[in-house]
Design an enzyme around this catalytic site. Structure first.
Site, short mmCIF file in Angstrom:
data_model
loop_
_atom_site.label_atom_id
_atom_site.label_comp_id
_atom_site.label_asym_id
_atom_site.label_seq_id
_atom_site.Cartn_x
_atom_site.Cartn_y
_atom_site.Cartn_z
N ARG A 120 49.42 42.13 26.43
CA ARG A 120 48.71 41.00 27.21
C ARG A 120 48.66 40.22 26.19
NH1 ARG A 120 45.52 39.34 31.69
NH2 ARG A 120 46.98 40.43 32.94
N ARG A 169 41.87 44.32 35.89
CA ARG A 169 42.89 44.99 36.77
C ARG A 169 44.20 45.47 36.02
NH1 ARG A 169 40.80 42.06 40.57
NH2 ARG A 169 40.86 40.39 38.90
N THR A 170 44.94 44.54 35.22
CA THR A 170 46.10 44.76 34.60
C THR A 170 45.77 45.92 33.68
OG1 THR A 170 46.55 42.46 34.90
CG2 THR A 170 48.24 44.03 33.48
N LYS A 225 40.13 40.54 11.79
CA LYS A 225 40.05 40.34 10.37
C LYS A 225 41.33 39.44 9.93
CE LYS A 225 38.29 45.14 9.98
NZ LYS A 225 38.55 46.61 9.63
N HIS A 236 54.63 37.58 34.19
CA HIS A 236 53.71 38.65 34.48
C HIS A 236 54.54 39.65 35.39
CE1 HIS A 236 50.61 41.28 34.68
NE2 HIS A 236 49.55 40.37 35.28
#
Lengths: 433, 346
Positions: free
Chosen positions: B108, B58-59, B86, B136
């Site tokens: 995120r 969703r986000t 890496k 959030h």
């Protein structure tokens, strides 16, 4: 060669001394304390201590020198350079090196590195358990013979209560204390800061105060059972201090130290996810800070120790929950302690006691006093001078301090070990001693 | 008014006026998504980087669509396909991405405070798309926007947040936003997931679902992460569901016109019964629609601040958007599609 330290105010808490006196040093040993000008006729190198306190060399019973194994963070040389710059003439270093100091060979290596560094005296603290795994006793006798002055798994608690019991019993044979990092790992559960209003707001997993208090209570009970010597490292909560106070009233062999950051800062220093305010145990609440000061004042807390824990910036400039625990402390401890004197928590003499003779007695060291016949380990500091902390100017190889940019009071002017000048502020470009 | 924040890191610290300003801006953007051609040239020539260290449907897609509907070039980087594998640190990844001169970096990350660390680099605006168990903020805005649509002014409304409050960044941001806007907030959950510390936040604590839901105007259900069970926050999903699953029966305690929100993804039958999730009171899909508008607003406000400084009200912004919308074009999107054939999905 004679040295006369003159015009200073000598403070030697071990002998209840606080007076304007001159010191005569001969062959690295304090020969005599005399009235000002009393050694005018002696042919000697003269050190002018005008405006300075002349104290026994400070002793830090809890540092991490990182050598062997983590020389990118600190070495015995850089760590002891930081020590003498902070006024410390002796440090006791924890065992969480690589390889771990859980055997005589590593202990001897550290002692040898300290000798060739030639700065502060270094007293290794041996691991309690093999590999710091908390399972089997390390070869404590061998380490004590090699120079270890205390035993500790510092960085980790001893979660096995029976192992702790046996260690206390076993160590009583050598009369060395066990320094304990008190943290119930089940309760701390991977937390990165104090569990409290700030952790809830910042969304950081917290370490509750009880994780420390339960272990302090357990180890006091074990001290009662075994008559062993328990030293509570870096105490940080009010109720832990209360427990130590009760244990002392009962006459148990329990001592405690507090780190300057725990009597200076609260958990709010973490605000903004400041990884230089991340350490274990974590910074607590204002009430806990007040309890540290009360404990220092009434003698519940015996010693001030830095838990100097240098880390490379790469281990701090990362996500908060992954950042390394610990802060440097050797070069700020005296100033932060003097702030308590300014605030009226205790007298200057009491402050020096917590940094000299008290830790010396806990570790069984013949230092921390200016009595005639003792090695000439001393620290000259200007208790009034103020300075601004620039971490990049630190002697330590690491700069992880929460006090960067702070205006600090009290400046070390000169540090002497065995009559040798190992630090001179004048040579560092500061004001003349 | 203007929006003075350089970064969008959380609801904490935003004033009531700032929150309302962002919400009003978002509402003015909503209409764009209803058009035949869902694109305005507002952010033409700007690049938005979505840097996602956690899986998200969703986000991530919401930010990407928001950027594209504003004609920005959006690229997505997920931890699984980036140099993180890496061993590159977050800071180095961010420094490198910032060196490519994006207009904003959307992050995120599983660590609380990760976007705050990037914000200290101060290279480009950082937007928090969810950090650990902290905040959030765009989720809270879209939740509030949805509640406002249905119930009008937030002031004086009673809103329940139910479930794993302790680990929820959605809950933290919503508590801050709702209380700032004058709502009564009730937190409902088992005590293990509802720390006492929250009582300092000016909210009510309830451990009984039905008591907590009595007379509420809106219910926000939180996702229960199944792995919490292994850490003894509750004994079993079954027992949790018996006490805290939002069922038709439990819903009767709330006001007759109650609305039900969920940030997704849902655990049907655990925290929410399907009859409720898919029922007439559910506004869960409207939340998703509003999410795009909220993210358009945040991207717009953060990347066009100089222009905003010369304007005064959100009404003006709305006009500007509509005017620019009239010469909407799709060119940049096509270019974007050509140059980024392999899209990392977070």
């Amino acid at each position: 060669m004679h040295i006369v330290v003159q015009n200073g105010v000598v403070i030697d808490p071990a002998n209840g001394l606080e007076a304007g006196l001159d010191l005569l040093i001969e062959e690295g040993v304090i020969r005599e304390l005399g009235q000002p000008g009393g050694f005018a006729s002696v042919e000697a190198q003269r050190i002018d201590a005008s405006g300075c306190v002349v104290a026994p060399g400070l002793i830090d019973m809890h540092v991490h020198l990182r050598e062997p194994g983590y020389e990118y963070k600190e070495t015995v040389l850089t760590g002891t350079q930081a020590a003498v710059a902070g006024g410390f003439t002796a440090v006791a270093c924890m065992a969480n090196t690589n390889p771990i100091n859980d055997n005589g060979a590593v202990t001897r290596f550290i002692v040898e590195q300290a000798r060739s560094a030639g700065m502060a005296r270094v007293f290794p603290i041996g691991a309690l358990s093999k590999g710091l795994h908390g399972e089997e006793l390390a070869e404590i006798g061998e380490m004590v013979e090699a120079g270890a002055v205390a035993i500790s798994d510092d960085g980790r608690p001893v979660m096995d209560a029976n192992l702790m019991r046996r260690a206390l019993e076993y160590c009583s044979m050598f009369d060395v204390p066990i320094s304990v990092h008190e943290e119930d790992l089940c309760l701390s559960s991977g937390g990165s800061m104090n569990e409290g209003p700030t952790s809830v707001r910042l969304g950081i997993r917290g370490v509750p105060s009880v994780a420390e208090e339960i272990m302090v209570a357990r180890d006091i009970a074990l001290a009662r059972l075994t008559r062993g010597r328990v030293h509570i490292a870096h105490i940080s909560t009010r109720r832990a201090v209360d427990s130590v106070r009760q244990a002392k009233a009962e006459g148990l062999a329990v001592t405690a130290e507090v780190a300057p950051h725990h009597f200076t800062l609260t958990e709010e220093a973490v605000e903004g996810y400041n990884t230089n305010a991340k350490m274990s145990p974590p910074l607590r609440l204002a009430d806990d800070v007040a309890a540290m000061k009360e404990g220092l004042r009434d003698g519940t807390i015996d010693a001030i120790a830095t838990d100097h824990a240098p880390h490379h910036r790469d281990e701090k400039e990362i996500e908060f929950d992954q950042a390394a625990h610990g802060v440097t402390g050797l070069e700020t401890a005296l100033s932060l302690t003097l702030h308590l004197v300014q605030d009226g928590v205790f007298s200057l003499s009491e402050a020096i006691r917590k940094l000299t003779v008290n830790p010396a007695r806990i570790l069984g060291l013949p230092y921390g006093t200016l009595a005639a016949g003792r090695p000439a380990d001393l620290t000259l500091f200007d208790a009034q001078a103020s300075w601004r902390l620039d971490p990049l100017a630190a002697r330590s190889r690491s700069q992880n301090t929460p006090f960067a940019g702070w205006e600090l009071t009290g400046k070390v002017r000169l540090t002497m070990v065995d009559g040798r000048i190992v630090y001179d502020d004048h040579e560092q470009g500061g004001k003349a001693a | 008014m203007t929006f003075s924040q350089r970064h969008f890191l959380g609801i904490e610290g935003l004033s009531r006026d700032e929150l309302l300003f962002v919400l009003n801006t978002a509402e003015s953007f909503r209409e764009i998504s209803e058009r035949e051609v869902k694109k305005v040239p507002t952010l033409r020539g700007k690049t938005i980087i979505n840097l996602f260290y956690e899986s998200s449907t969703r986000t991530r897609s919401s930010f990407e669509i928001a950027a594209k509907r504003l004609s920005a070039d959006a690229i997505n980087i997920s931890a699984s396909t980036s140099s993180v594998n890496k061993g590159e640190t977050l800071m180095d990844t961010a420094r490198n991405l910032c060196a490519m001169r994006p207009a904003a970096l959307v992050l995120r990350h599983p660590a609380s405070g990760a976007p705050h660390m990037l914000a200290r680099l101060n290279q480009c605006p950082v937007i928090n798309a969810g950090d650990g168990t902290h905040e959030h903020p765009t989720q809270a805005l879209l939740d509030v926007m949805t509640i406002r649509e249905h119930l009008g002014d937030i002031e004086g409304k009673t809103i329940a947040i139910v479930g794993d409050i302790l680990h929820s960044r959605v809950a933290r941001s919503n508590i801050l936003a709702l209380t700032t806007l004058g709502a009564q907030v009730r937190l409902i959950g088992p005590p293990t997931l509802l720390p006492l510390e929250f009582s300092r936040w000016g909210v009510e604590r309830h451990t009984d679902l039905r008591t907590g839901l009595a007379g509420v105007d809106a219910i926000m259900m939180l996702r229960l992460q199944r792995e919490r069970q292994t850490r003894n926050f509750f004994p079993s999903l079954d027992e949790y569901a018996r006490r805290f699953c939002l069922t038709v029966e439990a819903l009767r305690e709330a006001k007759p016109n109650v609305i039900i929100l969920h940030p997704g993804p849902m655990n049907r039958g655990v925290e929410i019964d399907s009859r409720v999730a898919d029922g007439p009171y559910s506004v869960i899909l409207e939340q998703v629609t509003n999410g795009v508008a909220v993210r358009m607003a945040v991207l717009y406000l953060l990347t066009t601040q100089e222009r905003l400084a010369t304007q005064d009200q959100s009404v003006t912004n709305r006009q500007t958007v509509e005017q620019e919308g009239s010469d909407a074009q799709v060119e940049s999107s096509a270019w974007d599609e050509r140059t980024l054939p392999k899209r990392a999905v977070g």
